[in-house]
Design an enzyme around this catalytic site. Structure first.
Site, PDB file in Angstrom:
ATOM      1  N   LYS A   1       0.892  -1.089   0.056  1.00  0.00           N
ATOM      2  CA  LYS A   1       0.135  -0.005   0.093  1.00  0.00           C
ATOM      3  C   LYS A   1       0.934   1.283   0.065  1.00  0.00           C
ATOM      4  O   LYS A   1       0.504   2.261  -0.752  1.00  0.00           O
ATOM      5  CB  LYS A   1      -1.012   0.107   1.083  1.00  0.00           C
ATOM      6  CG  LYS A   1      -2.044  -1.029   1.123  1.00  0.00           C
ATOM      7  CD  LYS A   1      -3.083  -0.729   2.388  1.00  0.00           C
ATOM      8  CE  LYS A   1      -2.254  -0.631   3.740  1.00  0.00           C
ATOM      9  NZ  LYS A   1      -3.242  -0.592   4.786  1.00  0.00           N
TER      10      LYS A   1
ATOM     11  N   LYS B   1       4.497   1.426   0.087  1.00  0.00           N
ATOM     12  CA  LYS B   1       5.891   1.195  -0.352  1.00  0.00           C
ATOM     13  C   LYS B   1       6.929   1.436   0.689  1.00  0.00           C
ATOM     14  O   LYS B   1       8.044   2.014   0.402  1.00  0.00           O
ATOM     15  CB  LYS B   1       6.272   2.365  -1.735  1.00  0.00           C
ATOM     16  CG  LYS B   1       5.074   2.150  -2.973  1.00  0.00           C
ATOM     17  CD  LYS B   1       5.200   0.540  -3.363  1.00  0.00           C
ATOM     18  CE  LYS B   1       4.336   0.416  -4.489  1.00  0.00           C
ATOM     19  NZ  LYS B   1       3.521  -0.662  -4.332  1.00  0.00           N
TER      20      LYS B   1
END
Length: 130
Positions: free
Chosen positions: A44, A46
Site C-alpha cells: 500500500k 511502499k
C-alpha cells in the site's frame, strides 16, 4: 451480540488510533481488529511499518475495548474477513469513504472521521527531520 470489525496498520500508535478504535467499539458489543501485515503495508505505502506486525498486534490486543485481533493479509479479502468473524458492522476511517461500500450487502458500513492534525505518516516525517 453486535460485532464490529475494523482494519488498520496502527504503526507508531497514537491518540488518533485510540479515538477511532474507541468509537468503533461503541457501535457494538464486540470489537474485532484486523492489523495489516507487514507485506500488505509495503504494497500500500511502499515502505514497511516502523513496528513489525507482531508488535502492532500486541499493542492493539492490549486495549481493553478490543476483543479479538488478527492479521489482515489483503484489502481484497475484506468480505471474507467480515464473513469469517460474523461482523455486523465494518468501521473505517473517512479517508476510505465509499471504498468499501461494496460489502454493504453483508454488513453495515460506517466511515468515522479521523482525528484532526495527526497521522502516522506526518509523525514519521517529523521524526526523520530531527
Amino acid at each position: 451480540m453486535k460485532k464490529v470489525i475494523t482494519f488498520g496498520t496502527f504503526d507508531v500508535f497514537h491518540v488518533g488510533h485510540i479515538n477511532i478504535l474507541e468509537r468503533a467499539a461503541e457501535l457494538g458489543e464486540y470489537l474485532i481488529v484486523g492489523v495489516s501485515s507487514d507485506a500488505l503495508n509495503f504494497s500500500k505505502k511502499k515502505r514497511y511499518p516502523i513496528y513489525n506486525q507482531s508488535d502492532r498486534m500486541k499493542i492493539i490486543s492490549s486495549l481493553k475495548f478490543v476483543n479479538e485481533v488478527f492479521v489482515e493479509e489483503s484489502l481484497e479479502l475484506k468480505l471474507d474477513y467480515i464473513k469469517k468473524y460474523n461482523a455486523d458492522v465494518l468501521v473505517m476511517g473517512d479517508d476510505w469513504a465509499g471504498r468499501f461500500d461494496w460489502v454493504k450487502p453483508a454488513c453495515e458500513v460506517i466511515y468515522l472521521p479521523r482525528t484532526p492534525s495527526i497521522s502516522t505518516t506526518e509523525i514519521i516525517e517529523i521524526v526523520k527531520m530531527t
